[in-house]
Design a protein around this motif. Structure first.
Motif, PDB file in Angstrom:
ATOM      1  N   GLU A   4       0.832  -1.199   0.000  1.00 27.07           N
ATOM      2  CA  GLU A   4       0.000   0.000   0.000  1.00 27.07           C
ATOM      3  C   GLU A   4       0.861   1.241   0.000  1.00 27.07           C
ATOM      4  OE1 GLU A   4      -2.172   0.836   3.837  1.00 27.07           O
ATOM      5  OE2 GLU A   4      -1.544  -1.240   4.195  1.00 27.07           O
ATOM      6  N   GLN A  20      -7.887  -1.427  -3.725  1.00 24.82           N
ATOM      7  CA  GLN A  20      -8.659  -0.403  -3.028  1.00 24.82           C
ATOM      8  C   GLN A  20      -8.047   0.960  -3.319  1.00 24.82           C
ATOM      9  OE1 GLN A  20      -9.039  -0.784   1.219  1.00 24.82           O
ATOM     10  NE2 GLN A  20     -10.358   0.999   1.350  1.00 24.82           N
ATOM     11  N   THR A  22      -8.605   4.602  -2.324  1.00 22.98           N
ATOM     12  CA  THR A  22      -9.260   5.279  -1.209  1.00 22.98           C
ATOM     13  C   THR A  22     -10.352   6.240  -1.666  1.00 22.98           C
ATOM     14  OG1 THR A  22      -7.193   5.098   0.026  1.00 22.98           O
ATOM     15  CG2 THR A  22      -8.858   6.625   0.880  1.00 22.98           C
TER      16      THR A  22
END
Length: 142
Positions: A4, A20, A22
């Motif tokens: 990440e 993902q 954000t």
């Protein structure tokens, strides 16, 4: 496995790749559906772009889902290692390297092609386009 950086996370667990973003959302795809993973330099920034191409359930590469992750320069080395591990663990192939060549300009897909995924343009629309393009081309630049 997980990597990440600000604004993004990619996790691989139990055969699922979970992307993902954000500010945007989440995408979960079976890792077995990933037919290629391309890593490209991101211009002058020193970062990378990761392109994941997913195939259809019957195994044909269809380009129906392509996920891109922009990697900041400070995470490029870790991202490259993560990509190698993903490729090894899930058998994802490298996409052929194009030596930094520019992407081919988009082209019109022939109507009879299986790649055609939207309705054909009506003849009057084609005529209008040809007429307008002809007018624009004929005008002098001011």
């Amino acid at each position: 496995m997980r990597i990440e950086w600000p604004g993004f996370r990619l996790q691989a667990r139990e055969g699922i790749l979970e992307f993902q973003w954000t500010a945007f959302g989440v995408l979960e795809v079976q890792a077995a559906r990933c037919c290629s993973l391309k890593v490209r330099p991101d211009g002058q920034s020193g970062g990378l772009q990761l392109f994941f191409d997913f195939r259809t359930a019957d195994g044909r590469p269809g380009g129906l889902i392509v996920a891109r992750a922009d990697v900041p320069a400070e995470y490029a080395r870790a991202a490259a290692e993560f990509v190698r591990e993903l490729q090894h663990r899930y058998g994802i192939s490298d996409a052929p390297d194009d030596d930094g060549a520019e992407d081919e300009l988009p082209r019109r897909v022939p109507y009879e092609s299986q790649e055609w995924i939207s309705s054909p343009v009506a003849a009057p629309a084609e005529e209008l386009y040809a007429e307008l393009f002809g007018r624009i081309s004929a005008e002098r630049a001011s």
